[in-house]
Motif scaffolding. Structure first.
Motif, mmCIF file in Angstrom:
data_model
loop_
_atom_site.group_PDB
_atom_site.id
_atom_site.type_symbol
_atom_site.label_atom_id
_atom_site.label_comp_id
_atom_site.label_asym_id
_atom_site.label_seq_id
_atom_site.Cartn_x
_atom_site.Cartn_y
_atom_site.Cartn_z
ATOM 1 N N SER A 173 0.854 -1.178 0.000
ATOM 2 C CA SER A 173 0.000 0.000 0.000
ATOM 3 C C SER A 173 0.894 1.234 0.000
ATOM 4 O O SER A 173 1.932 1.247 0.659
ATOM 5 C CB SER A 173 -0.890 -0.013 1.250
ATOM 6 O OG SER A 173 -1.697 1.135 1.278
ATOM 7 N N SER A 191 1.477 5.434 -2.184
ATOM 8 C CA SER A 191 1.084 6.352 -3.246
ATOM 9 C C SER A 191 1.388 5.725 -4.608
ATOM 10 O O SER A 191 2.219 4.819 -4.732
ATOM 11 C CB SER A 191 1.842 7.678 -3.113
ATOM 12 O OG SER A 191 3.188 7.510 -3.500
ATOM 13 N N TRP A 192 0.703 6.266 -5.628
ATOM 14 C CA TRP A 192 0.924 5.771 -6.979
ATOM 15 C C TRP A 192 2.362 6.026 -7.431
ATOM 16 O O TRP A 192 3.003 5.181 -8.041
ATOM 17 C CB TRP A 192 -0.077 6.401 -7.941
ATOM 18 C CG TRP A 192 0.214 6.028 -9.354
ATOM 19 C CD1 TRP A 192 0.722 6.825 -10.328
ATOM 20 C CD2 TRP A 192 0.070 4.734 -9.944
ATOM 21 N NE1 TRP A 192 0.897 6.119 -11.488
ATOM 22 C CE2 TRP A 192 0.499 4.821 -11.274
ATOM 23 C CE3 TRP A 192 -0.376 3.503 -9.476
ATOM 24 C CZ2 TRP A 192 0.493 3.746 -12.148
ATOM 25 C CZ3 TRP A 192 -0.376 2.426 -10.340
ATOM 26 C CH2 TRP A 192 0.051 2.546 -11.667
ATOM 27 N N PRO A 220 -7.295 1.363 -6.358
ATOM 28 C CA PRO A 220 -7.210 2.675 -5.706
ATOM 29 C C PRO A 220 -7.921 2.638 -4.352
ATOM 30 O O PRO A 220 -9.036 2.148 -4.249
ATOM 31 C CB PRO A 220 -7.921 3.605 -6.682
ATOM 32 C CG PRO A 220 -8.681 2.737 -7.617
ATOM 33 C CD PRO A 220 -8.128 1.379 -7.548
ATOM 34 N N ASP A 255 -8.297 5.241 -0.824
ATOM 35 C CA ASP A 255 -8.011 6.433 -0.006
ATOM 36 C C ASP A 255 -6.881 7.290 -0.570
ATOM 37 O O ASP A 255 -5.937 7.653 0.128
ATOM 38 C CB ASP A 255 -7.666 6.033 1.434
ATOM 39 C CG ASP A 255 -8.804 5.305 2.127
ATOM 40 O OD1 ASP A 255 -9.975 5.619 1.824
ATOM 41 O OD2 ASP A 255 -8.524 4.410 2.950
ATOM 42 N N GLY A 256 -6.939 7.645 -1.821
ATOM 43 C CA GLY A 256 -5.947 8.522 -2.427
ATOM 44 C C GLY A 256 -4.627 7.829 -2.736
ATOM 45 O O GLY A 256 -3.688 8.463 -3.196
ATOM 46 N N GLY A 257 -4.544 6.557 -2.466
ATOM 47 C CA GLY A 257 -3.332 5.788 -2.774
ATOM 48 C C GLY A 257 -3.698 4.572 -3.604
ATOM 49 O O GLY A 257 -4.756 4.528 -4.245
#
Length: 149
Positions: free
Chosen positions: A104, A106-107, A133, A135-137
């Motif tokens: 888990s 960020s992109w 995707p 929660d923003g990650g």
């Protein structure tokens, strides 16, 4: 005179028999030498090919070294600031070990990790890759194989 003739025939027969034995021995020795040279050529060829494989940057590792490969991958995960959700061995066979790693983060960190996915000189291969995707990650599931010899 007959005695000399009998002796000459006996000596001639002994010479023919001895020559025949020596000739067969010489042929056998020549065959053995050719076989030994052919075996040496095969050994030399194998050693040349093994040296080429061992100089390659990515190659199968010994099964006992798979733990070190995992350590390298875990260090890579940490360097890209990703969180490990799960790590498990999925399967093993005579060619290697398949692991599943759930991450888990960020992109951008995930993409950087995947771009740099390697461990020393070990030969690795992706088996499965998925992104979700969250929660923003992104949560990533990777199945990869560490090839062993």
């Amino acid at each position: 005179m007959k005695r000399y003739r009998d002796l000459a025939i006996l000596l001639l027969a002994a010479f023919v028999i001895l020559s025949s034995v020596l000739f067969r021995t010489a042929l056998s020795t020549a065959d053995d030498m050719r076989e030994a040279q052919a075996m040496q050529a095969r050994i030399d060829n194998f050693n040349r090919e093994a040296a080429i494989v061992n100089q390659e940057p990515y190659r199968p590792v010994q099964k006992e070294q798979a733990g070190y490969v995992l350590q390298d991958i875990m260090a890579l995960v940490q360097s890209h600031e990703l969180q490990i959700l799960n790590l498990k061995m999925v399967s093993t066979d005579e060619t290697g070990i398949v692991y599943q790693l759930d991450l888990s983060g960020s992109w951008v960190d995930t993409a950087g990790f995947l771009e740099n996915f390697q461990a020393n000189d070990a030969l690795l291969g992706f088996r499965y890759l998925s992104f979700d995707p969250v929660d923003g990650g992104v949560q990533t599931v990777i199945q990869y194989k560490i090839y062993t010899k």
